[in-house]
Write a protein that holds these residues in place. Structure first.
Motif, mmCIF file in Angstrom:
data_model
loop_
_atom_site.group_PDB
_atom_site.id
_atom_site.type_symbol
_atom_site.label_atom_id
_atom_site.label_comp_id
_atom_site.label_asym_id
_atom_site.label_seq_id
_atom_site.Cartn_x
_atom_site.Cartn_y
_atom_site.Cartn_z
ATOM 1 N N GLN A 1 -3.317 -7.751 8.346
ATOM 2 C CA GLN A 1 -3.305 -7.315 6.952
ATOM 3 C C GLN A 1 -3.819 -5.881 6.865
ATOM 4 O O GLN A 1 -4.758 -5.506 7.573
ATOM 5 C CB GLN A 1 -4.192 -8.235 6.120
ATOM 6 C CG GLN A 1 -4.003 -8.148 4.627
ATOM 7 C CD GLN A 1 -4.842 -9.209 3.909
ATOM 8 O OE1 GLN A 1 -6.068 -9.164 3.919
ATOM 9 N NE2 GLN A 1 -4.165 -10.182 3.320
ATOM 10 N N LYS A 2 -3.215 -5.090 6.017
ATOM 11 C CA LYS A 2 -3.643 -3.712 5.828
ATOM 12 C C LYS A 2 -4.953 -3.671 5.046
ATOM 13 O O LYS A 2 -5.102 -4.368 4.042
ATOM 14 C CB LYS A 2 -2.571 -2.903 5.104
ATOM 15 C CG LYS A 2 -1.253 -2.783 5.854
ATOM 16 C CD LYS A 2 -1.424 -2.067 7.189
ATOM 17 C CE LYS A 2 -0.091 -1.930 7.918
ATOM 18 N NZ LYS A 2 -0.255 -1.305 9.256
ATOM 19 N N ARG A 3 -5.877 -2.850 5.499
ATOM 20 C CA ARG A 3 -7.158 -2.662 4.818
ATOM 21 C C ARG A 3 -7.469 -1.174 4.741
ATOM 22 O O ARG A 3 -6.920 -0.372 5.498
ATOM 23 C CB ARG A 3 -8.281 -3.389 5.550
ATOM 24 C CG ARG A 3 -8.129 -4.913 5.608
ATOM 25 C CD ARG A 3 -8.267 -5.559 4.249
ATOM 26 N NE ARG A 3 -8.063 -6.994 4.292
ATOM 27 C CZ ARG A 3 -9.046 -7.898 4.321
ATOM 28 N NH1 ARG A 3 -10.308 -7.488 4.310
ATOM 29 N NH2 ARG A 3 -8.763 -9.179 4.364
ATOM 30 N N GLN B 1 -13.020 7.005 5.222
ATOM 31 C CA GLN B 1 -12.242 8.158 4.740
ATOM 32 C C GLN B 1 -10.885 7.731 4.173
ATOM 33 O O GLN B 1 -9.909 8.468 4.247
ATOM 34 C CB GLN B 1 -12.054 9.174 5.867
ATOM 35 C CG GLN B 1 -13.329 9.569 6.589
ATOM 36 C CD GLN B 1 -14.426 10.059 5.649
ATOM 37 O OE1 GLN B 1 -14.160 10.793 4.710
ATOM 38 N NE2 GLN B 1 -15.672 9.657 5.900
ATOM 39 N N ASN B 2 -10.844 6.512 3.630
ATOM 40 C CA ASN B 2 -9.627 5.969 2.991
ATOM 41 C C ASN B 2 -8.459 5.808 3.962
ATOM 42 O O ASN B 2 -7.300 5.742 3.539
ATOM 43 C CB ASN B 2 -9.193 6.840 1.807
ATOM 44 C CG ASN B 2 -10.169 6.767 0.650
ATOM 45 O OD1 ASN B 2 -10.280 5.742 -0.014
ATOM 46 N ND2 ASN B 2 -10.897 7.847 0.420
ATOM 47 N N ARG B 3 -8.760 5.721 5.240
ATOM 48 C CA ARG B 3 -7.701 5.528 6.225
ATOM 49 C C ARG B 3 -7.246 4.076 6.229
ATOM 50 O O ARG B 3 -8.061 3.151 6.264
ATOM 51 C CB ARG B 3 -8.199 5.917 7.626
ATOM 52 C CG ARG B 3 -7.136 5.813 8.716
ATOM 53 C CD ARG B 3 -7.688 6.305 10.035
ATOM 54 N NE ARG B 3 -8.788 5.471 10.507
ATOM 55 C CZ ARG B 3 -8.615 4.341 11.220
ATOM 56 N NH1 ARG B 3 -7.391 3.922 11.519
ATOM 57 N NH2 ARG B 3 -9.668 3.660 11.633
ATOM 58 N N ILE B 4 -5.939 3.862 6.204
ATOM 59 C CA ILE B 4 -5.386 2.515 6.229
ATOM 60 C C ILE B 4 -5.294 2.030 7.675
ATOM 61 O O ILE B 4 -4.787 2.737 8.547
ATOM 62 C CB ILE B 4 -3.984 2.460 5.585
ATOM 63 C CG1 ILE B 4 -4.029 3.036 4.160
ATOM 64 C CG2 ILE B 4 -3.462 1.027 5.568
ATOM 65 C CD1 ILE B 4 -4.897 2.272 3.199
ATOM 66 N N THR C 1 3.299 -15.368 -1.980
ATOM 67 C CA THR C 1 4.703 -15.318 -2.389
ATOM 68 C C THR C 1 4.896 -14.463 -3.640
ATOM 69 O O THR C 1 6.022 -14.165 -4.014
ATOM 70 C CB THR C 1 5.228 -16.734 -2.674
ATOM 71 O OG1 THR C 1 4.416 -17.350 -3.688
ATOM 72 C CG2 THR C 1 5.180 -17.589 -1.409
ATOM 73 N N LYS C 2 3.796 -14.063 -4.270
ATOM 74 C CA LYS C 2 3.880 -13.284 -5.512
ATOM 75 C C LYS C 2 3.025 -12.024 -5.441
ATOM 76 O O LYS C 2 2.424 -11.610 -6.427
ATOM 77 C CB LYS C 2 3.435 -14.139 -6.704
ATOM 78 C CG LYS C 2 4.288 -15.378 -6.924
ATOM 79 C CD LYS C 2 3.796 -16.181 -8.113
ATOM 80 C CE LYS C 2 4.652 -17.426 -8.316
ATOM 81 N NZ LYS C 2 4.164 -18.248 -9.468
ATOM 82 N N GLY C 3 2.958 -11.417 -4.267
ATOM 83 C CA GLY C 3 2.156 -10.212 -4.122
ATOM 84 C C GLY C 3 0.732 -10.518 -3.739
ATOM 85 O O GLY C 3 0.347 -11.666 -3.494
ATOM 86 N N GLU D 1 -4.118 -2.631 -2.221
ATOM 87 C CA GLU D 1 -3.722 -3.011 -3.582
ATOM 88 C C GLU D 1 -4.942 -3.208 -4.478
ATOM 89 O O GLU D 1 -4.941 -2.825 -5.649
ATOM 90 C CB GLU D 1 -2.900 -4.307 -3.549
ATOM 91 C CG GLU D 1 -1.623 -4.219 -2.731
ATOM 92 C CD GLU D 1 -1.828 -4.637 -1.285
ATOM 93 O OE1 GLU D 1 -0.844 -5.069 -0.656
ATOM 94 O OE2 GLU D 1 -2.973 -4.521 -0.781
ATOM 95 N N PHE D 2 -5.990 -3.820 -3.917
ATOM 96 C CA PHE D 2 -7.189 -4.070 -4.698
ATOM 97 C C PHE D 2 -8.039 -2.809 -4.844
ATOM 98 O O PHE D 2 -8.699 -2.607 -5.867
ATOM 99 C CB PHE D 2 -8.014 -5.190 -4.061
ATOM 100 C CG PHE D 2 -7.305 -6.515 -4.047
ATOM 101 C CD1 PHE D 2 -6.493 -6.898 -5.091
ATOM 102 C CD2 PHE D 2 -7.446 -7.381 -2.969
ATOM 103 C CE1 PHE D 2 -5.836 -8.124 -5.081
ATOM 104 C CE2 PHE D 2 -6.792 -8.605 -2.947
ATOM 105 C CZ PHE D 2 -5.982 -8.981 -4.004
ATOM 106 N N VAL D 3 -8.032 -1.961 -3.797
ATOM 107 C CA VAL D 3 -8.786 -0.712 -3.877
ATOM 108 C C VAL D 3 -8.254 0.159 -5.014
ATOM 109 O O VAL D 3 -9.034 0.755 -5.771
ATOM 110 C CB VAL D 3 -8.716 0.054 -2.535
ATOM 111 C CG1 VAL D 3 -9.250 1.475 -2.696
ATOM 112 C CG2 VAL D 3 -9.513 -0.679 -1.466
#
Length: 235
Positions: free
Chosen positions: A84-86, A90-93, A113-115, A163-165
């Motif tokens: 999962q992307k986090r 320094q805001n690096r993904i 299934t819905k984002g 997405e949450f950030v």
């Protein structure tokens, strides 16, 4: 101090008593005065030491990792490792790895299934084996690879999803400051605040994250690790 009496301002008193920073009582100047972007000696030594420790730990527990991987494979459909992307320092993904603990409902093997969805306590998507892994925190073992790569530290603010950030940076003042340092597998907020899944919970946890950012040290890191280990035996 006057006549032997210590005098505190509100943020300092609140921090001393509750071990978190009252964000509603601080301004930008407070961060400039109290937050060090980088503590060169400690942060550098910590990074080297953690990479070595994570490598040795990974070698030692390799049989356990293989056993758990087989258990997940035969017990439910989907990939063994969940990625999962986090958002990191320094805001690096970066890509975070865990053992999969939820049913694979989407085409990519995820449980969404819905984002993007916040995981909740007692989430019905969690498998039987996944519940055991989460309870024991064994689902976090693949993150040793993240530590070796330098994406994660053993201790630091828990990394959140992009997405949450994006949402939390709009809703919570100073939220982005937690990205000044490397995030962690466990952290001061995790051991001091129960499982959260809302903007309000994220605000409370941020106050603990800022406390850690201001006071991070070897002693505090050891305290976090010991308290994290303690929860494995009393929860």
């Amino acid at each position: 101090m006057a006549s032997g009496i210590a005098v505190y301002d509100v943020p300092a008193f609140y921090e001393e008593v509750f071990r978190k920073v009252p964000l509603k009582n601080v301004e930008e100047s407070w961060f400039l005065e109290h937050i060090s972007i980088r503590r060169n000696v400690y942060d550098d030594l910590k990074r080297i030491g953690e990479a070595i420790l994570a490598t040795l730990t990974g070698i030692i527990i390799l049989p356990l990792v293989v056993f758990l991987a087989l258990l997940i494979r035969i017990s439910s459909r989907g990939p063994v490792i969940f990625s999962q992307k986090r958002v990191g320092a320094q805001n690096r993904i970066f890509t975070l790895y865990k053992f999969r603990t939820m049913r694979a409902l989407a085409a990519d093997g995820s449980a969404e299934t819905k984002g993007a969805e916040w995981a909740k306590s007692g989430d019905a998507r969690i498998t039987f084996i996944g519940r055991i892994l989460r309870y024991s925190h064994l689902d976090e073992l693949p993150q040793l690879w993240n530590i070796i790569r330098g994406d994660l530290s053993f201790v630091g603010p828990r990394p959140e999803r992009p997405e949450f950030v994006s949402l939390l940076e709009k809703e919570i003042p100073y939220y982005d400051i937690r990205h000044l340092i490397t995030p962690g597998v466990t952290g001061w907020a995790q051991i001091n605040y129960p499982y959260g899944s809302s903007v309000e919970d994220s605000y409370e946890k941020l106050q603990f994250d800022v406390y850690y950012l201001k006071n991070r040290s070897l002693i505090l890191d050891i305290a976090v690790i010991l308290k994290t280990l303690r929860t494995l035996f009393i929860n």
